[in-house]
Write a protein that holds these residues in place. Structure first.
Motif, short mmCIF file in Angstrom:
data_model
loop_
_atom_site.label_atom_id
_atom_site.label_comp_id
_atom_site.label_asym_id
_atom_site.label_seq_id
_atom_site.Cartn_x
_atom_site.Cartn_y
_atom_site.Cartn_z
N PRO A 9 57.66 68.27 -25.01
CA PRO A 9 57.12 66.91 -25.14
C PRO A 9 56.33 66.71 -26.43
O PRO A 9 56.35 65.63 -27.02
CB PRO A 9 56.21 66.75 -23.92
CG PRO A 9 56.65 67.79 -22.97
CD PRO A 9 57.20 68.91 -23.79
N VAL A 10 55.66 67.74 -26.89
CA VAL A 10 54.89 67.63 -28.13
C VAL A 10 55.83 67.37 -29.30
O VAL A 10 55.55 66.54 -30.17
CB VAL A 10 54.05 68.91 -28.36
CG1 VAL A 10 53.39 68.88 -29.73
CG2 VAL A 10 53.02 69.06 -27.26
N ALA A 11 56.97 68.05 -29.33
CA ALA A 11 57.94 67.84 -30.41
C ALA A 11 58.50 66.42 -30.35
O ALA A 11 58.69 65.77 -31.38
CB ALA A 11 59.06 68.87 -30.31
N ALA A 15 58.04 63.54 -33.28
CA ALA A 15 59.15 62.84 -33.92
C ALA A 15 58.97 61.34 -33.85
O ALA A 15 59.20 60.63 -34.82
CB ALA A 15 60.47 63.25 -33.27
N LEU A 16 58.55 60.84 -32.70
CA LEU A 16 58.30 59.42 -32.55
C LEU A 16 57.16 58.98 -33.46
O LEU A 16 57.24 57.96 -34.13
CB LEU A 16 57.96 59.08 -31.10
CG LEU A 16 57.53 57.65 -30.81
CD1 LEU A 16 58.71 56.70 -31.01
CD2 LEU A 16 57.00 57.53 -29.40
N SER A 17 56.11 59.75 -33.52
CA SER A 17 54.94 59.39 -34.30
C SER A 17 55.23 59.36 -35.79
O SER A 17 54.78 58.47 -36.50
CB SER A 17 53.80 60.37 -34.03
OG SER A 17 53.46 60.35 -32.67
N LEU A 18 55.96 60.34 -36.28
CA LEU A 18 56.21 60.43 -37.70
C LEU A 18 57.27 59.47 -38.19
O LEU A 18 57.37 59.20 -39.36
CB LEU A 18 56.60 61.87 -38.07
CG LEU A 18 55.50 62.90 -37.88
CD1 LEU A 18 56.05 64.29 -38.18
CD2 LEU A 18 54.31 62.61 -38.76
N SER A 19 58.07 58.92 -37.27
CA SER A 19 59.16 58.05 -37.69
C SER A 19 58.67 56.74 -38.28
O SER A 19 59.35 56.14 -39.09
CB SER A 19 60.10 57.79 -36.52
OG SER A 19 59.44 57.04 -35.52
N ALA A 20 57.51 56.26 -37.87
CA ALA A 20 57.04 54.97 -38.39
C ALA A 20 55.53 54.90 -38.44
O ALA A 20 54.93 53.90 -38.12
CB ALA A 20 57.59 53.85 -37.53
N CYS A 21 54.89 55.96 -38.85
CA CYS A 21 53.43 55.99 -38.80
C CYS A 21 52.79 55.05 -39.80
O CYS A 21 51.62 54.71 -39.66
CB CYS A 21 52.91 57.40 -38.97
SG CYS A 21 53.27 58.14 -40.56
N ALA A 22 53.52 54.59 -40.80
CA ALA A 22 52.92 53.71 -41.79
C ALA A 22 52.79 52.27 -41.29
O ALA A 22 51.99 51.52 -41.80
CB ALA A 22 53.76 53.71 -43.06
N GLU A 23 53.56 51.88 -40.28
CA GLU A 23 53.57 50.50 -39.83
C GLU A 23 52.90 50.28 -38.49
O GLU A 23 52.75 49.15 -38.07
CB GLU A 23 55.01 50.00 -39.74
CG GLU A 23 55.72 49.97 -41.07
CD GLU A 23 57.16 49.55 -40.93
OE1 GLU A 23 57.55 49.10 -39.85
OE2 GLU A 23 57.90 49.68 -41.91
N ALA A 34 45.71 61.74 -25.78
CA ALA A 34 45.55 63.16 -25.44
C ALA A 34 44.09 63.47 -25.12
O ALA A 34 43.80 64.19 -24.16
CB ALA A 34 46.04 64.03 -26.59
N ALA A 35 43.19 62.93 -25.91
CA ALA A 35 41.77 63.16 -25.66
C ALA A 35 41.34 62.55 -24.33
O ALA A 35 40.61 63.18 -23.56
CB ALA A 35 40.93 62.58 -26.80
N LEU A 36 41.80 61.34 -24.06
CA LEU A 36 41.46 60.69 -22.80
C LEU A 36 42.05 61.45 -21.61
O LEU A 36 41.37 61.65 -20.61
CB LEU A 36 41.96 59.25 -22.81
CG LEU A 36 41.62 58.41 -21.58
CD1 LEU A 36 40.10 58.27 -21.46
CD2 LEU A 36 42.27 57.06 -21.69
N ALA A 57 51.61 61.06 -24.71
CA ALA A 57 52.87 60.32 -24.65
C ALA A 57 52.60 58.83 -24.41
O ALA A 57 53.19 57.97 -25.07
CB ALA A 57 53.76 60.88 -23.55
N ALA A 58 51.72 58.54 -23.48
CA ALA A 58 51.40 57.13 -23.18
C ALA A 58 50.73 56.46 -24.37
O ALA A 58 51.06 55.32 -24.72
CB ALA A 58 50.52 57.05 -21.94
N GLY A 59 49.79 57.15 -25.00
CA GLY A 59 49.10 56.58 -26.16
C GLY A 59 50.01 56.36 -27.35
O GLY A 59 49.92 55.34 -28.03
#
Length: 97
Positions: A9-11, A15-23, A34-36, A57-59
Motif C-alpha cells: 500500500p505504501v508503494a 505512486a498516486l502522490s508523486l503523479s500530480a503533487c504539483a497541482e 498517516a499521523a492521524l 490512503a484516505a488522506g
C-alpha cells in the motif's frame, strides 16, 4: 514476509502522490492521514501500522481532489480540462452550467 505486504500500500500511495503533487495536496493529505491514523491507534490500542496506512490512503485520496493553486493548469495527461480554466481566454465555457 509481513513487512513486504505492508509496503505494497505504501508503494501504491507513493505512486498516486508523486503523479500530480504539483497541482494538489495528495502528499500532504497522505502524511496528515498517516499521523492521524497512528494517533487514533495509539489512543484506542489498535495496530499502529495498519491505522497509519489506512489514514495515509484516505488522506492521499482526499488531497488528490483538492486543487492547490486555484489557477488554470490546462489539460492533464488524460485530456481533462482543469476546472479553473473554464470561461477563460482560449478555453471553452463550463458545460456544467
Amino acid at each position: 514476509m509481513k513487512t513486504r505486504f505492508a509496503l505494497i500500500p505504501v508503494a501504491a500511495i507513493s505512486a498516486l502522490s508523486l503523479s500530480a503533487c504539483a497541482e494538489n495536496y495528495a502528499v500532504e493529505g497522505g502524511v496528515g492521514g498517516a499521523a492521524l491514523g497512528a494517533g487514533v491507534a495509539a489512543v484506542t490500542g489498535g495496530n499502529v501500522l495498519r491505522y497509519a496506512l489506512a489514514g495515509a490512503a484516505a488522506g492521499a485520496l482526499a488531497g488528490y481532489f483538492v486543487d492547490k493553486n486555484d489557477g488554470c493548469d490546462g489539460y492533464d495527461e488524460d485530456g481533462y480540462l482543469d476546472d479553473d480554466c473554464f470561461d477563460t481566454q482560449g478555453y471553452p465555457a463550463d458545460p456544467r452550467y
